[in-house]
Scaffold this active site. Structure first.
Site, PDB file in Angstrom:
ATOM      1  N   TRP A 102       0.833  -1.211   0.000  1.00 16.54           N
ATOM      2  CA  TRP A 102       0.000   0.000   0.000  1.00 16.54           C
ATOM      3  C   TRP A 102       0.855   1.243   0.000  1.00 16.54           C
ATOM      4  CZ3 TRP A 102      -4.256  -1.307  -1.942  1.00 16.54           C
ATOM      5  CH2 TRP A 102      -4.894  -2.502  -1.602  1.00 16.54           C
ATOM      6  N   ASP A 169      -1.623   6.658   6.449  1.00 13.49           N
ATOM      7  CA  ASP A 169      -2.645   5.718   5.991  1.00 13.49           C
ATOM      8  C   ASP A 169      -2.883   4.739   7.135  1.00 13.49           C
ATOM      9  OD1 ASP A 169      -4.157   3.690   4.904  1.00 13.49           O
ATOM     10  OD2 ASP A 169      -2.787   3.247   3.250  1.00 13.49           O
ATOM     11  N   LYS A 193     -11.640  -2.029   6.695  1.00  8.65           N
ATOM     12  CA  LYS A 193     -10.703  -2.868   7.434  1.00  8.65           C
ATOM     13  C   LYS A 193     -11.049  -2.924   8.919  1.00  8.65           C
ATOM     14  CE  LYS A 193      -8.229  -3.715   3.757  1.00  8.65           C
ATOM     15  NZ  LYS A 193      -7.396  -2.665   3.202  1.00  8.65           N
TER      16      LYS A 193
HETATM   17  C1  LIG Z   1      -6.808  -2.058   2.004  1.00  3.98           C
HETATM   18  C2  LIG Z   1      -5.839  -0.975   2.159  1.00  3.98           C
HETATM   19  C3  LIG Z   1      -5.771   0.106   1.251  1.00  3.98           C
HETATM   20  C4  LIG Z   1      -6.661   0.186   0.027  1.00  3.98           C
HETATM   21  O1  LIG Z   1      -7.947   0.487   0.404  1.00  3.98           O
HETATM   22  P1  LIG Z   1      -9.119   0.700  -0.653  1.00  3.98           P
HETATM   23  O2  LIG Z   1     -10.189   1.268   0.210  1.00  3.98           O
HETATM   24  O3  LIG Z   1      -9.429  -0.633  -1.230  1.00  3.98           O
HETATM   25  O4  LIG Z   1      -8.649   1.645  -1.688  1.00  3.98           O
HETATM   26  C5  LIG Z   1      -4.849   1.086   1.479  1.00  3.98           C
HETATM   27  N1  LIG Z   1      -4.023   1.040   2.540  1.00  3.98           N
HETATM   28  C6  LIG Z   1      -4.057   0.038   3.438  1.00  3.98           C
HETATM   29  C7  LIG Z   1      -3.116   0.051   4.589  1.00  3.98           C
HETATM   30  C8  LIG Z   1      -4.963  -0.999   3.268  1.00  3.98           C
HETATM   31  O5  LIG Z   1      -4.999  -2.007   4.148  1.00  3.98           O
END
Ligand SMILES: *Cc1c(COP(=O)(O)O)cnc(C)c1O
Length: 352
Positions: A102, A169, A193
């Site tokens: 990511w 993030d 998540k």
């Molecule tokens: C799943 C994830 C993403 C991507 O998320 P989307 O909502 O599918 O774009 C980005 N960063 C992390 C740390 C993730 O676990």
């Protein structure tokens, strides 16, 4: 019987939340209308959005500290682009910590708009650890990190120290552990998540870092536009926002982040202890960087795989296959995962 859901995302949600959400789809607030068939500008939905926003600030202890909360769309993946659009100056430069798939996707998008300095990377060992000895350059527009690496099962314990705005993030460990959230100037997380269903992205941004790029930003990508419209510049994803609000309310009623962190640590310890004790298993991530959300592990004897998988299936274990880039197994033990489910998995491991 409900399965033991170790899915990495979309994630497990509290049973009580699923029940409330399903009722609201049929009859919301006794309006004799569904939540998903009323105007997002109705008083009933505006109240949902407001409550969700306030819960975020309250749980993070950011009330009155100059932060705005947004519920956007496009996933965390769109934030990879929105962050540089809104915080990188023209001709400017940003620093990124490369700790996984990511992070590297975030780096790729930022490079579209400016210069990126990768201050450290753990790619050399397939992202199995968090780099620690690095210098954050000065004079950058912002520093970006990924708090929890969902795929590899590593988690940052010490965040970069910097004068520049710190962007994180937090998709896969938001609201899972107590942090001084004021150390961040911009936090984003895809809901699916650890907070709600797929379809909304939480952004928590310190107002003072915005509006300084000199860049013309398309409206849909402009945080200031979304802030001025209370996340209703266009039609918000009403159902994911509502379910996220319910989940945050559930978290608050449990005792907030402090209480959930205790439970998360307990669950993770239980599983890691078995991984370390049982010669049939080994952890995939560096011990000191292990994630309390995504526990990655490997079987040391491949010939036992069929047997392990079969018992897991028989006992209702769902979603523990590792990501293809790591192999082995990944047990995601997000906030809503009860310790009883972890106990079932550990019992199976013990029996092998
Ligand atoms: C799943 C994830 C993403 C991507 O998320 P989307 O909502 O599918 O774009 C980005 N960063 C992390 C740390 C993730 O676990």
């Amino acid at each position: 019987m409900k399965k033991h859901n170790f899915s990495a995302g979309p994630c497990i949600l509290p049973q009580s939340v699923l029940k409330q959400a399903s009722e609201a789809v049929v009859n919301f607030n006794d309006l004799d209308l569904s939540l998903i068939e009323i105007s997002h500008r109705s008083a009933d939905f505006v109240a949902v959005m407001e409550k969700a926003r306030n819960l975020v600030l309250e749980l993070m202890d950011l009330e009155g500290k100059g932060y705005s909360v947004l519920f956007l769309q496009g996933g965390a993946s769109l934030e990879f682009l929105m962050v540089p659009y809104n915080v990188m100056t023209i001709g400017g430069k940003a620093a990124y910590l490369d700790t996984g798939t990511w992070s590297s996707k975030a780096i790729k998008e930022a490079k579209i708009l400016g210069e990126v300095e990768v201050v450290a990377s753990s790619k050399d060992k397939n992202y199995s650890y968090i780099p620690k000895d690095y210098d954050v350059p000065s004079g950058v527009d912002y520093v970006h990190c990924t708090s929890n690496n969902t795929i590899f099962g590593t988690q940052i314990k010490e965040f970069p120290k910097t004068e520049a705005p710190l962007v994180c993030d937090m998709s896969s460990d938001i609201f899972s552990r107590k942090l001084d959230f004021t150390q961040f100037d911009l936090i984003y997380a895809g809901a699916q998540k650890n907070m709600g269903p797929a379809g909304t992205t939480l952004v928590v941004v310190k107002d003072e870092i915005l509006g300084k790029t000199g860049r013309k930003i398309p409206s849909m990508l402009d945080y200031q536009v979304h802030i001025s419209k209370d996340s209703m510049f266009n039609t918000p994803s009403v159902f994911p926002v509502y379910v996220s609000m319910l989940t945050l309310d559930w978290l608050k009623s449990l005792g907030g982040i402090e209480e959930i962190e205790k439970r998360n640590v307990e669950k993770a310890q239980l599983l890691y202890n078995e991984i370390d004790r049982n010669p049939l298993f080994k952890g995939a991530a560096a011990t000191e960087d292990r994630s309390n959300m995504n526990v990655t592990f490997l079987l040391t004897d491949g010939s036992r795989k069929e047997e392990f998988d079969a018992i897991c299936k028989a006992k209702g274990i769902n979603g523990i296959n590792g990501h293809r880039s790591v192999g082995g197994y990944r047990a995601s033990i997000y906030n809503a995962m009860p310790i009883e489910s972890v106990e079932v998995l550990v019992e199976i491991m013990k029996s092998l």
